[in-house]
Every structure is written in C-alpha cells, then in structure tokens.
Design a protein around this motif. Sequence first.
Motif, PDB file in Angstrom:
ATOM      1  N   PRO A 197      -5.082   0.541 -10.133  1.00  0.00           N
ATOM      2  CA  PRO A 197      -3.674   0.300  -9.801  1.00  0.00           C
ATOM      3  C   PRO A 197      -3.175   1.074  -8.592  1.00  0.00           C
ATOM      4  O   PRO A 197      -2.388   0.553  -7.796  1.00  0.00           O
ATOM      5  CB  PRO A 197      -2.942   0.713 -11.086  1.00  0.00           C
ATOM      6  CG  PRO A 197      -3.941   0.511 -12.174  1.00  0.00           C
ATOM      7  CD  PRO A 197      -5.260   0.868 -11.556  1.00  0.00           C
ATOM      8  N   HIS A 198      -3.627   2.316  -8.416  1.00  0.00           N
ATOM      9  CA  HIS A 198      -3.114   3.106  -7.296  1.00  0.00           C
ATOM     10  C   HIS A 198      -3.609   2.590  -5.947  1.00  0.00           C
ATOM     11  O   HIS A 198      -3.024   2.908  -4.911  1.00  0.00           O
ATOM     12  CB  HIS A 198      -3.510   4.579  -7.464  1.00  0.00           C
ATOM     13  CG  HIS A 198      -4.971   4.849  -7.311  1.00  0.00           C
ATOM     14  ND1 HIS A 198      -5.901   4.520  -8.273  1.00  0.00           N
ATOM     15  CD2 HIS A 198      -5.677   5.439  -6.297  1.00  0.00           C
ATOM     16  CE1 HIS A 198      -7.110   4.888  -7.881  1.00  0.00           C
ATOM     17  NE2 HIS A 198      -7.001   5.442  -6.683  1.00  0.00           N
ATOM     18  N   LEU A 199      -4.665   1.761  -5.953  1.00  0.00           N
ATOM     19  CA  LEU A 199      -5.173   1.197  -4.696  1.00  0.00           C
ATOM     20  C   LEU A 199      -4.456  -0.085  -4.299  1.00  0.00           C
ATOM     21  O   LEU A 199      -4.557  -0.513  -3.151  1.00  0.00           O
ATOM     22  CB  LEU A 199      -6.680   0.920  -4.809  1.00  0.00           C
ATOM     23  CG  LEU A 199      -7.583   2.144  -5.005  1.00  0.00           C
ATOM     24  CD1 LEU A 199      -9.035   1.698  -5.162  1.00  0.00           C
ATOM     25  CD2 LEU A 199      -7.449   3.108  -3.831  1.00  0.00           C
ATOM     26  N   VAL A 200      -3.772  -0.709  -5.238  1.00  0.00           N
ATOM     27  CA  VAL A 200      -3.098  -1.972  -4.945  1.00  0.00           C
ATOM     28  C   VAL A 200      -1.577  -1.844  -4.998  1.00  0.00           C
ATOM     29  O   VAL A 200      -0.870  -2.832  -4.775  1.00  0.00           O
ATOM     30  CB  VAL A 200      -3.571  -3.090  -5.912  1.00  0.00           C
ATOM     31  CG1 VAL A 200      -5.047  -3.356  -5.735  1.00  0.00           C
ATOM     32  CG2 VAL A 200      -3.283  -2.709  -7.367  1.00  0.00           C
ATOM     33  N   ARG A 201      -1.076  -0.659  -5.291  1.00  0.00           N
ATOM     34  CA  ARG A 201       0.380  -0.471  -5.342  1.00  0.00           C
ATOM     35  C   ARG A 201       0.989  -0.705  -3.964  1.00  0.00           C
ATOM     36  O   ARG A 201       0.549  -0.106  -2.982  1.00  0.00           O
ATOM     37  CB  ARG A 201       0.716   0.951  -5.813  1.00  0.00           C
ATOM     38  CG  ARG A 201       2.210   1.241  -5.924  1.00  0.00           C
ATOM     39  CD  ARG A 201       2.458   2.637  -6.473  1.00  0.00           C
ATOM     40  NE  ARG A 201       1.918   3.674  -5.588  1.00  0.00           N
ATOM     41  CZ  ARG A 201       2.602   4.173  -4.551  1.00  0.00           C
ATOM     42  NH1 ARG A 201       3.823   3.733  -4.266  1.00  0.00           N
ATOM     43  NH2 ARG A 201       2.068   5.117  -3.807  1.00  0.00           N
ATOM     44  N   PRO A 202       1.971  -1.581  -3.838  1.00  0.00           N
ATOM     45  CA  PRO A 202       2.599  -1.847  -2.532  1.00  0.00           C
ATOM     46  C   PRO A 202       3.126  -0.569  -1.906  1.00  0.00           C
ATOM     47  O   PRO A 202       3.678   0.299  -2.590  1.00  0.00           O
ATOM     48  CB  PRO A 202       3.737  -2.819  -2.870  1.00  0.00           C
ATOM     49  CG  PRO A 202       3.293  -3.487  -4.129  1.00  0.00           C
ATOM     50  CD  PRO A 202       2.537  -2.443  -4.901  1.00  0.00           C
ATOM     51  N   ARG A 203       2.940  -0.448  -0.619  1.00  0.00           N
ATOM     52  CA  ARG A 203       3.369   0.744   0.103  1.00  0.00           C
ATOM     53  C   ARG A 203       4.385   0.345   1.162  1.00  0.00           C
ATOM     54  O   ARG A 203       4.119  -0.534   1.988  1.00  0.00           O
ATOM     55  CB  ARG A 203       2.158   1.420   0.748  1.00  0.00           C
ATOM     56  CG  ARG A 203       2.459   2.776   1.379  1.00  0.00           C
ATOM     57  CD  ARG A 203       1.175   3.362   1.967  1.00  0.00           C
ATOM     58  NE  ARG A 203       0.112   3.443   0.962  1.00  0.00           N
ATOM     59  CZ  ARG A 203      -1.187   3.477   1.268  1.00  0.00           C
ATOM     60  NH1 ARG A 203      -1.565   3.396   2.523  1.00  0.00           N
ATOM     61  NH2 ARG A 203      -2.085   3.554   0.313  1.00  0.00           N
ATOM     62  N   MET A 204       5.515   0.984   1.143  1.00  0.00           N
ATOM     63  CA  MET A 204       6.562   0.673   2.101  1.00  0.00           C
ATOM     64  C   MET A 204       6.436   1.576   3.325  1.00  0.00           C
ATOM     65  O   MET A 204       5.858   2.656   3.274  1.00  0.00           O
ATOM     66  CB  MET A 204       7.944   0.861   1.464  1.00  0.00           C
ATOM     67  CG  MET A 204       8.190  -0.048   0.268  1.00  0.00           C
ATOM     68  SD  MET A 204       8.144  -1.816   0.695  1.00  0.00           S
ATOM     69  CE  MET A 204       6.574  -2.308  -0.032  1.00  0.00           C
ATOM     70  N   ALA A 205       7.022   1.121   4.415  1.00  0.00           N
ATOM     71  CA  ALA A 205       6.910   1.869   5.676  1.00  0.00           C
ATOM     72  C   ALA A 205       7.586   3.222   5.604  1.00  0.00           C
ATOM     73  O   ALA A 205       7.185   4.163   6.277  1.00  0.00           O
ATOM     74  CB  ALA A 205       7.508   1.051   6.820  1.00  0.00           C
ATOM     75  N   ASP A 206       8.628   3.354   4.769  1.00  0.00           N
ATOM     76  CA  ASP A 206       9.380   4.610   4.733  1.00  0.00           C
ATOM     77  C   ASP A 206       8.770   5.636   3.775  1.00  0.00           C
ATOM     78  O   ASP A 206       9.339   6.693   3.547  1.00  0.00           O
ATOM     79  CB  ASP A 206      10.830   4.344   4.338  1.00  0.00           C
ATOM     80  CG  ASP A 206      10.953   3.652   2.985  1.00  0.00           C
ATOM     81  OD1 ASP A 206       9.899   3.362   2.367  1.00  0.00           O
ATOM     82  OD2 ASP A 206      12.091   3.397   2.567  1.00  0.00           O
ATOM     83  N   GLU A 207       7.576   5.345   3.210  1.00  0.00           N
ATOM     84  CA  GLU A 207       6.948   6.289   2.306  1.00  0.00           C
ATOM     85  C   GLU A 207       6.319   7.456   3.044  1.00  0.00           C
ATOM     86  O   GLU A 207       5.985   8.470   2.451  1.00  0.00           O
ATOM     87  CB  GLU A 207       5.890   5.584   1.449  1.00  0.00           C
ATOM     88  CG  GLU A 207       6.487   4.659   0.415  1.00  0.00           C
ATOM     89  CD  GLU A 207       5.435   4.142  -0.545  1.00  0.00           C
ATOM     90  OE1 GLU A 207       4.402   4.816  -0.733  1.00  0.00           O
ATOM     91  OE2 GLU A 207       5.628   3.055  -1.110  1.00  0.00           O
ATOM     92  N   ALA A 208       6.095   7.305   4.335  1.00  0.00           N
ATOM     93  CA  ALA A 208       5.498   8.377   5.140  1.00  0.00           C
ATOM     94  C   ALA A 208       6.424   8.673   6.297  1.00  0.00           C
ATOM     95  O   ALA A 208       7.214   7.838   6.712  1.00  0.00           O
ATOM     96  CB  ALA A 208       4.125   7.959   5.650  1.00  0.00           C
ATOM     97  N   ASP A 209       6.325   9.913   6.799  1.00  0.00           N
ATOM     98  CA  ASP A 209       7.176  10.232   7.935  1.00  0.00           C
ATOM     99  C   ASP A 209       6.699   9.482   9.167  1.00  0.00           C
ATOM    100  O   ASP A 209       5.568   8.995   9.240  1.00  0.00           O
ATOM    101  CB  ASP A 209       7.210  11.732   8.191  1.00  0.00           C
ATOM    102  CG  ASP A 209       5.827  12.323   8.430  1.00  0.00           C
ATOM    103  OD1 ASP A 209       5.021  11.687   9.118  1.00  0.00           O
ATOM    104  OD2 ASP A 209       5.566  13.428   7.921  1.00  0.00           O
ATOM    105  N   LYS A 210       7.551   9.370  10.170  1.00  0.00           N
ATOM    106  CA  LYS A 210       7.263   8.543  11.334  1.00  0.00           C
ATOM    107  C   LYS A 210       6.031   8.991  12.106  1.00  0.00           C
ATOM    108  O   LYS A 210       5.192   8.168  12.460  1.00  0.00           O
ATOM    109  CB  LYS A 210       8.490   8.497  12.255  1.00  0.00           C
ATOM    110  CG  LYS A 210       8.351   7.485  13.383  1.00  0.00           C
ATOM    111  CD  LYS A 210       9.656   7.347  14.141  1.00  0.00           C
ATOM    112  CE  LYS A 210       9.525   6.282  15.228  1.00  0.00           C
ATOM    113  NZ  LYS A 210      10.786   6.115  15.979  1.00  0.00           N
TER     114      LYS A 210
END
Length: 400
Positions: A197-210
Amino acid sequence: MTADEASARQQPLWFLFLLALAVAGGAVSYMPFLTVLLPVRINALTGTDDVAALSYATFAGAIVASLANILFGWLSDLSGSRRGWILAGLVISGAMLVSMTRAETLGELIAFLMVWQLGLNMMLGPLSAWAGDCVPDRQKGLLGGFFAFAPALGALSGALITIPGIADTQGRLWLIALIVAALVVPALVMGKGRAMPHLVRPRMADEADKPDSLRKRSVVVNMWVARLLVQIAEAALFAFLLFWLRSLSPDFSENKAANLFSLAVCIAVPVALITGKWSDKASRPLLPLSVAAAISATGLLAMAFSQSISLALAGYVLFGVASMTFLSLHSSQTLRVLPKPQHRGRDLGLFNLTNTLPSLIIPGLVISLVPGLGFSVLFMVLAALAVLASVLIAVFSKPI
C-alpha cells in the motif's frame, strides 16, 4: 503499520524472479520475431530481402508501440488494476503473433504487426508499473539485476526456434507464443495480493518542499536523457555489429556475430545481479548506472581505435556487458525516481520512448558518419554520448 515498518517490508526472491521472467516474456515475444521471423515473412510475401519493406513495417510498429505503452500504462493507472491489462495484452499479442502467416500482402502484414504491438504493449506497460507497485526501494537494485535475464532469454529463444527442423514458420510462431505465456502467467497467478500500500498511495505535489521536488524532477529528466543516449549506442551496435566486424575481418560469419552478442548478454546477467545487490546494500542506487555508462564509453573507444579483430571483440564485449547492465539496472531504478505513484504507468510509458526513438535517430546518424568517415568516428561519437550519460547520472548519484 507505521511508515518505518512499511518501508522495511520486502518481497521474497521468488516473486522478484517471477516478475523478471514476466518481463523476459516480452523480450522473447519481440526479439526473435522482429530479428528473424518478420524478415523471413516479408521475404515470403515479396520474394526478396526487401529492406525498404522491413523498414516500413518496423517503423509503423515502433510508432504504435510508443503510443500504446503510454496509453495502456495510463489506463492501468486509472483503473487501479494492472494484472487484468497484462493478461489481456498477453492474449491479444499471442493471438496476433500466431496469425501473422494469414497476411497475404505487405499491407496486411503491417496491419497485423501494428495490432500485435498494441497487444504487446498492453501487456508490457502495466507490467513495468506493476513491478513499481510491488517492489520496495531497498530491493530495486536486485530487481534490476534480475531484469538482465530478459535479453538473455530473448537471445536464447531466437537460437531455439531457429534450430533446423524444430518447426515450420507457423510452428515457430506458436512456440514463441507458448514460451511467452509460460513466462508471464506464473507471475500473474502467484502475484495476487503482493502489492504494498505505501508504494501505491497517491502523492501530491505539496507533500515535499519545493527544492526537494525540483531536485527529483531533475533526476527524472537526467535519467530519461541518459537512457536515451545509451540506448542510441546500444541499438546502433545491435543493428550494425556484423557490418563493422566484416570491415575488420571480411570472413566474419553471422554465427560468430550471434555468439559474440550471446556472450555479452550472458556475462551481463551475473554482473547486473551482483551490482544491483550491492547498490541496495550501499544505498547508492544511481552510482552503478554512472559507472556502467562510463565503462560503455571505454569499450566504444577501444572499438574505435582497435587495429586487430581481437581488440575489437574485447572492446565490444566490454561495451555490451556494461550497456546491458546499465539498461537493466536503469529499468528498476526508474521506478524509484518517478514522482507520483498514481501516474506510474503513464510515466513509464514516456520513459519507454527512449527504447523506440533510437530507431528514428540511428539511420541518419550512421549514414552521415560511416560512409565518409568510417566506423571509428561513429564509435567516438557514441562514446561521447555514453560519457554524457555517465555525467548526467553522476550529478545525482548520491543517495536519493
């Protein structure tokens, strides 16, 4: 389960091996067909070794393959399921493969070829993405080592189906289709429930700093360009190896050239496995790619300046082993650097363009260099491309 516990989970070795065999099934499907059986079929239809007809057929197939890989990777992203697409692609590509002898004109053969490429990439696109869904980062180096079995089994299958008397043309097509099914189906049957599950969890652009997002984007771009550069060199040698060897030794046979290619492929398998395993333990996933590209350049330079057939052969083996190791490990490490799991299939389709674009670049490159300047200049240009690929990846070779 905590994030640390999830990241510590691993897949059993047998599952990695089954995934690699499934990927090898794709190589078995297209390597002997495109290099041996398709030219034979065109000869049967036209009555000659029609290079132009073969060029038209492979060009049309490459265009369909490029678009289909992106399309079905993207559709498998949207559907949230990979295995169904893989199975459907296996059935369609197998059915079209054994139907090739029904084509009675060149136009019909090209049409069959295009639909076959559609089915093949319906299988291959989601299959690559499925590996990204299932295999954690700490095992991606080893997975890349297993991927080195693909060209080895592709070459072996070509040797198998061309054994005199083993089968007629139709029988050879059936034999390929059955081997492909035998390689792909076990992963589909035994891989149910293997997703993490942790490999397919959708990741949004704002989850990491720029700054971190920009760095990851740069890694992706550099990885894409570096693979394209190495693929250009590898594909050029694949297409013109025999011509170059005969320029050094006019009596160099097709069988010797095939054996030379097989030697490089076989040596690359343990090299890729050992190197991939090391990259996992050392947490340096991209460093082996940079080193392999640099060694590829060394082999090309040895070929460019060789004055004897023995040095030329040694240079090719060095290049072949290093470039195949690079491509195998690159395939698995690409799964690590792609930014968004929810677009993994689509993005891998875009990376797949590095496999098809060289077929559009190489003819012009060779025609512009070899007739007037010789193979040595071509190899020096290809070595420069490999060096550039090494530098591009070395910039980001620290742990990611």
